[in-house]
Write an enzyme that holds these catalytic residues in place. Structure first.
Site, mmCIF file in Angstrom:
data_model
loop_
_atom_site.group_PDB
_atom_site.id
_atom_site.type_symbol
_atom_site.label_atom_id
_atom_site.label_comp_id
_atom_site.label_asym_id
_atom_site.label_seq_id
_atom_site.Cartn_x
_atom_site.Cartn_y
_atom_site.Cartn_z
ATOM 1 N N TYR A 37 3.060 20.308 30.355
ATOM 2 C CA TYR A 37 3.519 21.331 29.400
ATOM 3 C C TYR A 37 5.028 21.304 29.202
ATOM 4 O O TYR A 37 5.649 22.324 28.964
ATOM 5 C CB TYR A 37 3.045 22.715 29.840
ATOM 6 C CG TYR A 37 1.544 22.881 29.668
ATOM 7 C CD1 TYR A 37 0.948 22.682 28.421
ATOM 8 C CD2 TYR A 37 0.729 23.211 30.747
ATOM 9 C CE1 TYR A 37 -0.420 22.802 28.274
ATOM 10 C CE2 TYR A 37 -0.638 23.339 30.598
ATOM 11 C CZ TYR A 37 -1.212 23.132 29.358
ATOM 12 O OH TYR A 37 -2.561 23.247 29.200
ATOM 13 N N ASP A 43 6.568 -3.531 8.373
ATOM 14 C CA ASP A 43 5.198 -3.082 8.126
ATOM 15 C C ASP A 43 4.308 -4.323 8.189
ATOM 16 O O ASP A 43 4.218 -5.100 7.239
ATOM 17 C CB ASP A 43 5.078 -2.383 6.771
ATOM 18 C CG ASP A 43 3.695 -1.765 6.567
ATOM 19 O OD1 ASP A 43 2.755 -2.172 7.296
ATOM 20 O OD2 ASP A 43 3.532 -0.905 5.689
ATOM 21 N N PHE A 77 0.861 -1.184 0.000
ATOM 22 C CA PHE A 77 0.000 0.000 0.000
ATOM 23 C C PHE A 77 0.901 1.238 0.000
ATOM 24 O O PHE A 77 2.020 1.213 0.518
ATOM 25 C CB PHE A 77 -0.907 -0.035 1.234
ATOM 26 C CG PHE A 77 -1.881 1.098 1.298
ATOM 27 C CD1 PHE A 77 -2.802 1.306 0.280
ATOM 28 C CD2 PHE A 77 -1.875 1.971 2.380
ATOM 29 C CE1 PHE A 77 -3.694 2.363 0.334
ATOM 30 C CE2 PHE A 77 -2.772 3.020 2.443
ATOM 31 C CZ PHE A 77 -3.673 3.216 1.425
ATOM 32 N N ARG A 101 -2.612 10.005 19.102
ATOM 33 C CA ARG A 101 -3.075 9.039 20.100
ATOM 34 C C ARG A 101 -4.326 8.289 19.614
ATOM 35 O O ARG A 101 -5.183 8.845 18.937
ATOM 36 C CB ARG A 101 -3.388 9.764 21.418
ATOM 37 C CG ARG A 101 -2.178 10.401 22.078
ATOM 38 C CD ARG A 101 -2.520 10.973 23.450
ATOM 39 N NE ARG A 101 -3.579 11.962 23.408
ATOM 40 C CZ ARG A 101 -3.377 13.287 23.410
ATOM 41 N NH1 ARG A 101 -2.138 13.780 23.455
ATOM 42 N NH2 ARG A 101 -4.391 14.120 23.371
ATOM 43 N N HIS A 122 -0.659 -6.074 7.418
ATOM 44 C CA HIS A 122 -1.448 -7.195 6.894
ATOM 45 C C HIS A 122 -1.298 -8.448 7.749
ATOM 46 O O HIS A 122 -1.771 -9.499 7.333
ATOM 47 C CB HIS A 122 -0.975 -7.579 5.483
ATOM 48 C CG HIS A 122 -1.190 -6.526 4.443
ATOM 49 N ND1 HIS A 122 -0.890 -6.719 3.114
ATOM 50 C CD2 HIS A 122 -1.690 -5.271 4.523
ATOM 51 C CE1 HIS A 122 -1.174 -5.638 2.412
ATOM 52 N NE2 HIS A 122 -1.653 -4.736 3.252
ATOM 53 N N GLN A 132 -7.211 -0.294 10.505
ATOM 54 C CA GLN A 132 -8.156 0.320 9.567
ATOM 55 C C GLN A 132 -9.256 -0.707 9.260
ATOM 56 O O GLN A 132 -9.063 -1.916 9.401
ATOM 57 C CB GLN A 132 -7.329 0.755 8.323
ATOM 58 C CG GLN A 132 -8.097 1.393 7.209
ATOM 59 C CD GLN A 132 -8.525 0.394 6.151
ATOM 60 O OE1 GLN A 132 -7.954 -0.688 6.073
ATOM 61 N NE2 GLN A 132 -9.536 0.742 5.391
ATOM 62 N N ARG A 172 6.117 14.946 24.555
ATOM 63 C CA ARG A 172 6.186 14.813 26.020
ATOM 64 C C ARG A 172 7.164 13.694 26.376
ATOM 65 O O ARG A 172 7.509 12.861 25.549
ATOM 66 C CB ARG A 172 4.814 14.487 26.588
ATOM 67 C CG ARG A 172 3.827 15.624 26.457
ATOM 68 C CD ARG A 172 2.574 15.375 27.292
ATOM 69 N NE ARG A 172 1.745 16.566 27.292
ATOM 70 C CZ ARG A 172 0.616 16.707 26.572
ATOM 71 N NH1 ARG A 172 0.157 15.713 25.837
ATOM 72 N NH2 ARG A 172 -0.053 17.836 26.614
ATOM 73 N N LYS A 207 -8.663 -4.218 7.764
ATOM 74 C CA LYS A 207 -7.601 -5.079 8.273
ATOM 75 C C LYS A 207 -8.172 -6.184 9.164
ATOM 76 O O LYS A 207 -9.326 -6.120 9.583
ATOM 77 C CB LYS A 207 -6.544 -4.237 9.020
ATOM 78 C CG LYS A 207 -5.912 -3.149 8.136
ATOM 79 C CD LYS A 207 -5.015 -3.713 7.043
ATOM 80 C CE LYS A 207 -4.794 -2.796 5.856
ATOM 81 N NZ LYS A 207 -4.033 -1.588 6.098
HETATM 82 C C1 LIG Z 1 -3.347 -0.388 5.610
HETATM 83 C C2 LIG Z 1 -1.870 -0.266 5.446
HETATM 84 C C3 LIG Z 1 -1.080 0.714 6.074
HETATM 85 C C4 LIG Z 1 -1.597 1.881 6.855
HETATM 86 O O1 LIG Z 1 -2.807 1.825 7.225
HETATM 87 P P1 LIG Z 1 -3.805 2.950 7.757
HETATM 88 O O2 LIG Z 1 -4.958 2.840 6.838
HETATM 89 O O3 LIG Z 1 -3.122 4.259 7.723
HETATM 90 O O4 LIG Z 1 -4.079 2.478 9.134
HETATM 91 C C5 LIG Z 1 0.289 0.646 5.954
HETATM 92 N N1 LIG Z 1 0.864 -0.304 5.233
HETATM 93 C C6 LIG Z 1 0.158 -1.247 4.587
HETATM 94 C C7 LIG Z 1 0.879 -2.308 3.818
HETATM 95 C C8 LIG Z 1 -1.234 -1.245 4.663
HETATM 96 O O5 LIG Z 1 -1.941 -2.165 3.985
#
Ligand SMILES: *Cc1c(COP(=O)(O)O)cnc(C)c1O
Length: 400
Positions: free
Chosen positions: A231, A166, A95, A241, A169, A192, A224, A195
């Site tokens: 602060y 990453d 992605f 967050r 998936h 997301q 922080r 997923k």
């Molecule tokens: C879904 C995805 C992301 C990032 O996902 P967000 O939609 O920003 O949570 C990053 N890398 C890959 C390979 C993804 O499929």
């Protein structure tokens, strides 16, 4: 012979597959608790509890929950000290966020081609792409199949590179019995909507390095520091967050994950056998060092010689018409997006990635949670398309 739905016939299936996302009273109850607590934001204690549970489940010490799985990558790059002009190696089949996060850090994405069998970053191509400016690598566990962590970690260590997995998936996926996301300096996950664990949006960064964890938490919380005053801001940060609502939902989703992974593995075995027998598609091959495959995407490769003239895109279109949801494939490697016209990048073209974008497609992971009669509809649709491929190709030729 039944007429293809794309040519005006009846589709194999009209019913939807399993619904996604899955929820029950555990999510319902958890959300109500957050509502009534009036602590809706990132300081709800459920956030810290979820971070710890997710990290422990994935064999890591620390979890830093975040708004999504893109800012987790940006946070990891910032916490690792990636500077403008540094090179970061990424695969071209992923992605866009994987490579865009590198650009957002002011760094240069360097594309290294994929392995033609697992579709993950090819260790040899990664090694060849390293230059004196290379600072990091982001292997993607594409579709839920872990990247070759043995080779990638060894090469990265030899060159002193930061490794950010990453794992967007690959919730719960394992390499040699250990969860992915725990091997690199950081592991990044997304929650997301699509997923395999979701709160609509959300993400988490894992690490087992206390210093990196502190920096990442600081970057994602206005600079922080742990134990610092409200602060007091010790570095440039932002606010990404995760909310209490999301953490509450995600705890219930995490409890459901192991059972779903088992069901996906069972369905993948069934589909592999039946679809392989159709004679023109290669089902996913699993590296023997993969002990759990996440199966976020069920990826099939079309043999371009088996059914002359049948393109991947025509196949995907015909499948959708037969009532099989979510069939799709990348139109081009990630570097083919217009976005890259405006930024420095290196490493293209990648021939295996280009071939992937002509021959490979996947179906939505709801299918991987379906029951066997539903899987049989998918197989029937594939066989139906195979048996009418000549007619389909000739009609498509006339229409264009
Ligand atoms: C879904 C995805 C992301 C990032 O996902 P967000 O939609 O920003 O949570 C990053 N890398 C890959 C390979 C993804 O499929």
């Amino acid at each position: 012979m039944a007429t293809l739905a794309l040519l005006g016939g009846q589709p194999v299936r009209r019913k939807p597959f399993a619904c996604w996302p899955v929820f029950d009273d555990s999510e319902r109850q958890a959300v109500l608790e957050v509502l009534e607590s009036r602590a809706w934001g990132g300081y709800n204690p459920k956030v810290a509890e979820f971070e710890q549970r997710f990290a422990t489940f994935h064999d890591a010490r620390f979890g830093i929950a975040a708004a999504n799985g893109t800012v987790t990558l940006e946070t990891a790059l910032a916490a690792a000290g990636i500077q403008p002009g540094d090179e970061v190696i990424v695969p071209p089949i992923t992605f866009v966020a994987t490579a865009a996060a590198v650009l957002r850090a002011g760094a240069v994405p360097v594309f290294a081609d994929i392995d033609p069998v697992t579709y993950n970053l090819a260790p040899q191509r990664f090694a060849e792409a390293i230059t004196p400016r290379t600072r990091a690598v982001i292997p993607v566990h594409f579709g839920g199949h872990p990247a070759d962590l043995d080779a990638i970690l060894q090469t990265a260590a030899k060159h002193g590179l930061v490794v950010i997995e990453d794992a967007a998936h690959a919730h719960g996926a394992c390499w040699r019995g250990r969860k992915v996301g725990s091997f690199g300096h950081f592991g990044s996950f997304s929650f997301q909507q699509s997923k395999t664990m979701t709160a609509g949006e959300g993400g988490i960064l894992l690490t087992s390095d206390a210093e990196l964890a502190e920096r990442a938490r600081s970057v994602s919380n206005h600079g922080r520091r742990t134990g610092g005053a409200w602060y007091e801001h010790v570095r440039l940060g932002t606010n990404c967050r995760l909310t209490g609502w999301q953490a509450a939902v995600l705890m219930a989703q995490l409890a459901r994950l192991p059972g779903q992974l088992e069901k996906r593995a069972r369905n993948a075995a069934i589909l592999g056998e039946k679809l392989g027998a159709a004679g023109f598609l290669a089902p996913p091959a699993v590296d023997e060092r993969v002990t759990v495959h996440g199966f976020y995407l069920y990826i099939l490769r079309l043999d371009p010689t088996a059914l002359p003239g049948l393109s991947r895109d025509l196949l995907v279109e015909a499948l959708a018409a037969e009532g099989i949801p979510g069939a799709s494939g990348y139109p081009h490697p990630v570097y083919g997006n217009k976005l890259f016209d405006a930024y420095p990048h290196r490493g293209i073209p990648c021939p295996e990635a280009e071939r992937f974008c002509c021959e490979c497609f996947w179906v939505s992971h709801e299918i991987m949670l379906a029951d066997e009669p539903d899987l049989d509809d998918f197989v029937r649709a594939i066989v139906k398309i195979r048996d009418s491929a000549a007619e389909l190709v000739s009609m498509a030729g006339k229409a264009s």
